[in-house]
Write an enzyme that holds these catalytic residues in place. Sequence first.
Site, PDB file in Angstrom:
ATOM      1  N   CYS A  91      -0.987   2.490  -9.424  1.00 30.73           N
ATOM      2  CA  CYS A  91       0.199   2.369  -8.579  1.00 30.73           C
ATOM      3  C   CYS A  91       1.485   2.128  -9.370  1.00 30.73           C
ATOM      4  O   CYS A  91       2.576   2.360  -8.857  1.00 30.73           O
ATOM      5  CB  CYS A  91       0.022   1.247  -7.568  1.00 30.73           C
ATOM      6  SG  CYS A  91      -1.272   1.554  -6.357  1.00 30.73           S
ATOM      7  N   HIS A 358       3.686   5.318   0.164  1.00 31.40           N
ATOM      8  CA  HIS A 358       3.391   5.007  -1.235  1.00 31.40           C
ATOM      9  C   HIS A 358       2.760   6.230  -1.918  1.00 31.40           C
ATOM     10  O   HIS A 358       1.534   6.322  -2.020  1.00 31.40           O
ATOM     11  CB  HIS A 358       2.455   3.793  -1.262  1.00 31.40           C
ATOM     12  CG  HIS A 358       2.005   3.340  -2.609  1.00 31.40           C
ATOM     13  ND1 HIS A 358       2.634   3.680  -3.789  1.00 31.40           N
ATOM     14  CD2 HIS A 358       0.958   2.537  -2.962  1.00 31.40           C
ATOM     15  CE1 HIS A 358       1.997   3.109  -4.798  1.00 31.40           C
ATOM     16  NE2 HIS A 358       0.974   2.425  -4.321  1.00 31.40           N
ATOM     17  N   CYS A 388       2.047  -4.182  -8.023  1.00 30.09           N
ATOM     18  CA  CYS A 388       0.684  -4.553  -8.393  1.00 30.09           C
ATOM     19  C   CYS A 388      -0.059  -3.268  -8.758  1.00 30.09           C
ATOM     20  O   CYS A 388       0.296  -2.178  -8.321  1.00 30.09           O
ATOM     21  CB  CYS A 388      -0.017  -5.297  -7.267  1.00 30.09           C
ATOM     22  SG  CYS A 388      -0.233  -4.367  -5.736  1.00 30.09           S
TER      23      CYS A 388
END
Length: 402
Positions: A91, A358, A388
């Site tokens: 991510c 996302h 994160c």
Amino acid sequence: MNAAYIFDHVRTPRGRGKPDGSLHEATPVHLSATVLTALRERNGLDTRQVDDIVFGVVSGIGEQGGGVPRVAALAAGFDERVAGVQINRFCGSGLEACNMAAAKVVAGGADLVIAGGCESMSRVAMLSDGGAWGVDPAAAFATRYMQLGVCADLLASQHGLSREQVDAFAVESHRRAALATAEGRFDRSLVAVRDVLGDVLLDHDENVRAGCTQDDLAKLRLSFADSGRRVGFDALALARYPQLESIGHVHHAGNSSGIVDGACAVLIGNETAGRAAGLKPRARIRSFVEVGSEPTVMMTGPSVATRKLLQRSGMTLADIDLFEVNEAFAAVPLHYMDSLGVGADRINVNGGAIALGHPLGATGAMLLGTVLDELERTGKGTALVTLCIAVGMGVATVIERV
């Protein structure tokens, strides 16, 4: 050493990451070429001056594998001497790409670099490329491999977050994103995606639900309770944290980050190269860090990275005007605010990934661009971006408006 400046950035809208999403027909190369073309055209960029293109791409398989940024550069008409590479820090990949570009510039290894990322989640499904942790039984058992959503529920359980609290955060994310959209706060950097005929496929973020309420979210089924209890992830979490009586499952599709398609590009370079290209710096990349964090809960990396970054930069939380904390799950920014004592008025002021989505490899760079636009809109000076990362990591970057 050189200072690394941000000269410009662009992004596509985020389209729903499903076969009926508006960007489904746009390949990863097409999405990437769209932002590269826009960055070149709006800056009158002579692409011979670009040394490299660094893109985050998480599911690097099939049409999204094997050098998307290099192929996209050629498709966008860039000079053939421009190199390209794709990276994967899960991510955090998009922000890591920007950090790598800045490091190249600071070290004198490059003068002008385009960083960013791309993820077509409707065409290349998340986890379709497997993973070293989850598919290796011996390593997974020894290190307590956990499903991401159960990690988020574990984090919520550790800090006493109820479903009502995480749902309220999600509603506010949608409200802020809808307001930002209505006021045109994203317009400066948003580039429509067009099909091969030139018709617009999408010119706005498709995932935002302006009228979202807590009553709406209360009707949604919990996403990770079954796998936590039936598959055994809850038992693994409790073995690591025996002080907990149970895992309180609170996350679902409405308070977790949206699965979307999208791409972005950020133009980063030194002052000399910028002047030669007729570019005006918009911000300086002041500092950045990457950290490892506890891998079972996996979601605490942003606070760990922030503390390390501020110490390295000689700054305090009071020196940061705005924060962008990726909303992988609602518990992540809520934990961040609680652990660091940062008020909601400084975090994700234009909404976040719960509302906007996302696109894994692109998100970090999108957040960097979003907060730069907001610094300029409000006249503020500094911002910190953090995400994160799977397997227990975090990444953070501080920028300072010029």
